[in-house]
Enzyme design. Structure first.
Site, PDB file in Angstrom:
ATOM      1  N   GLY A 178      46.738  31.042  35.278  1.00 17.71           N
ATOM      2  CA  GLY A 178      47.862  31.968  35.415  1.00 17.71           C
ATOM      3  C   GLY A 178      49.001  31.521  36.307  1.00 17.71           C
ATOM      4  O   GLY A 178      50.152  31.874  36.075  1.00 17.71           O
TER       5      GLY A 178
ATOM      6  N   ASP B 131      45.000  41.473  42.277  1.00 17.48           N
ATOM      7  CA  ASP B 131      44.688  42.807  41.764  1.00 17.48           C
ATOM      8  C   ASP B 131      43.666  43.441  42.718  1.00 17.48           C
ATOM      9  O   ASP B 131      44.035  43.919  43.776  1.00 17.48           O
ATOM     10  CB  ASP B 131      44.173  42.619  40.323  1.00 17.48           C
ATOM     11  CG  ASP B 131      43.957  43.910  39.571  1.00 17.48           C
ATOM     12  OD1 ASP B 131      44.717  44.866  39.795  1.00 17.48           O
ATOM     13  OD2 ASP B 131      43.046  43.971  38.738  1.00 17.48           O
TER      14      ASP B 131
ATOM     15  N   PHE C 179      48.701  47.087  33.639  1.00 11.91           N
ATOM     16  CA  PHE C 179      48.467  45.741  33.118  1.00 11.91           C
ATOM     17  C   PHE C 179      49.792  45.069  32.756  1.00 11.91           C
ATOM     18  O   PHE C 179      50.648  45.648  32.103  1.00 11.91           O
ATOM     19  CB  PHE C 179      47.561  45.806  31.885  1.00 11.91           C
ATOM     20  CG  PHE C 179      47.097  44.457  31.441  1.00 11.91           C
ATOM     21  CD1 PHE C 179      46.100  43.788  32.130  1.00 11.91           C
ATOM     22  CD2 PHE C 179      47.684  43.837  30.352  1.00 11.91           C
ATOM     23  CE1 PHE C 179      45.682  42.527  31.738  1.00 11.91           C
ATOM     24  CE2 PHE C 179      47.274  42.573  29.945  1.00 11.91           C
ATOM     25  CZ  PHE C 179      46.279  41.918  30.645  1.00 11.91           C
TER      26      PHE C 179
ATOM     27  N   ARG D 203      51.671  34.155  28.037  1.00 17.78           N
ATOM     28  CA  ARG D 203      51.965  33.370  29.248  1.00 17.78           C
ATOM     29  C   ARG D 203      53.358  32.760  29.208  1.00 17.78           C
ATOM     30  O   ARG D 203      53.955  32.476  30.239  1.00 17.78           O
ATOM     31  CB  ARG D 203      50.950  32.239  29.412  1.00 17.78           C
ATOM     32  CG  ARG D 203      49.513  32.690  29.659  1.00 17.78           C
ATOM     33  CD  ARG D 203      48.672  31.498  30.108  1.00 17.78           C
ATOM     34  NE  ARG D 203      47.240  31.729  29.992  1.00 17.78           N
ATOM     35  CZ  ARG D 203      46.486  32.339  30.909  1.00 17.78           C
ATOM     36  NH1 ARG D 203      47.036  32.808  32.006  1.00 17.78           N
ATOM     37  NH2 ARG D 203      45.190  32.482  30.729  1.00 17.78           N
TER      38      ARG D 203
HETATM   39  P1  IMP Z   1      41.385  40.276  41.034  1.00 19.12           P
HETATM   40  O1  IMP Z   1      40.193  39.415  41.271  1.00 19.12           O
HETATM   41  O2  IMP Z   1      40.988  41.690  40.652  1.00 19.12           O
HETATM   42  O3  IMP Z   1      42.379  40.274  42.173  1.00 19.12           O
HETATM   43  O4  IMP Z   1      42.106  39.769  39.718  1.00 19.12           O
HETATM   44  C1  IMP Z   1      42.482  38.491  39.635  1.00 19.12           C
HETATM   45  C2  IMP Z   1      42.702  37.997  38.244  1.00 19.12           C
HETATM   46  O5  IMP Z   1      42.666  39.001  37.229  1.00 19.12           O
HETATM   47  C3  IMP Z   1      44.090  37.418  38.189  1.00 19.12           C
HETATM   48  O6  IMP Z   1      44.099  36.104  38.683  1.00 19.12           O
HETATM   49  C4  IMP Z   1      44.425  37.554  36.749  1.00 19.12           C
HETATM   50  O7  IMP Z   1      43.941  36.434  36.042  1.00 19.12           O
HETATM   51  C5  IMP Z   1      43.690  38.783  36.294  1.00 19.12           C
HETATM   52  N1  IMP Z   1      44.596  39.968  36.280  1.00 19.12           N
HETATM   53  C6  IMP Z   1      44.610  40.992  37.136  1.00 19.12           C
HETATM   54  N2  IMP Z   1      45.546  41.897  36.809  1.00 19.12           N
HETATM   55  C7  IMP Z   1      46.154  41.406  35.700  1.00 19.12           C
HETATM   56  C8  IMP Z   1      47.238  41.893  34.857  1.00 19.12           C
HETATM   57  O8  IMP Z   1      47.841  42.969  35.065  1.00 19.12           O
HETATM   58  N3  IMP Z   1      47.580  41.107  33.818  1.00 19.12           N
HETATM   59  C9  IMP Z   1      46.954  39.926  33.538  1.00 19.12           C
HETATM   60  N4  IMP Z   1      45.947  39.441  34.288  1.00 19.12           N
HETATM   61  C10 IMP Z   1      45.545  40.179  35.355  1.00 19.12           C
HETATM   62 MG    MG Z   2      44.530  34.257  37.316  1.00 18.52          MG
END
Ligand code: IMP
Ligand code: MG
Length: 179
Positions: A48, A106, A155, A168
């Site tokens: 990402g 997130d 999202f 992307r």
């Molecule tokens: P976390 O571990 O919950 O902080 O989420 C991390 C990963 O989830 C990010 O590096 C993204 O790859 C994916 N992610 C979280 N929120 C989104 C979103 O709104 N769109 C796309 N990918 C997301």
């Molecule tokens: Mg990511």
């Protein structure tokens, strides 16, 4: 407002590419000031963060290196099942000033995992730069150090972020339209 469809879902433009670029320049200026005189290793988290990392790194005036790592899931040999590990690096990062580059924070679970694995490698210090941050979803204790935009708990896709692998390449950030 620009809209786009990815697979079965509709998305609406939320942060334009111009606004993103301007903000990334500001973030880089802050990092340049904060790390003045230091040797810095930037560590982009694939997939990402690839666009954000590229644009940010072009604005860095420090003595700096960049490398990319990926979080790989594999079925662990212990009972806890799936384990995530950082793969793809081959350099000695001990005593380095490390800036982790993420597309989005997130819940913060991914970040915690990355920080945990970096700390075992005895780096001098670690800071986190993320393009997007969802404070409403975050369960960690320490917020990321450099944040491009705080966004609601919805999202999003674009500028490196994907929905099922797609989206992307969108130059702006788009948010899901609930219908
Ligand atoms: P976390 O571990 O919950 O902080 O989420 C991390 C990963 O989830 C990010 O590096 C993204 O790859 C994916 N992610 C979280 N929120 C989104 C979103 O709104 N769109 C796309 N990918 C997301
Ligand atoms: Mg990511």
């Amino acid at each position: 407002m620009k809209e786009t469809v990815i697979k079965d879902k509709k998305f609406r433009e939320m942060i334009t590419s111009d606004v993103i670029s301007a903000r990334i320049r500001e973030m880089a200026e802050k990092i340049n000031r904060d790390y003045e005189g230091k040797d810095v290793l930037f560590l982009g988290i694939l997939n990402g963060a690839f666009l954000f990392a590229a644009e940010l790194f072009k604005e860095i005036k420090l003595r700096a290196r960049i490398s990319f790592v990926k979080l790989a899931s594999y079925e662990g040999i212990n009972s806890s099942g799936s384990v995530k590990e950082l793969i793809g690096w081959n350099e000695d990062i001990s005593n380095m000033h490390v800036v982790v580059i993420e597309d989005i924070v997130d819940t913060g679970n991914t970040l915690e995992l990355i920080q945990g694995q970096l700390k075992t490698r005895k780096v001098a210090d670690i800071r986190i730069a993320t393009l997007l941050f969802k404070p409403g979803a975050y369960t960690g204790t320490q917020a990321p150090d450099y944040v491009g935009f705080e966004i609601p708990n919805d999202f999003v896709v674009g500028y490196g972020l994907d929905y099922d692998g797609y989206g992307r390449n969108l130059p702006s950030v788009y948010t899901l339209v609930n219908e």
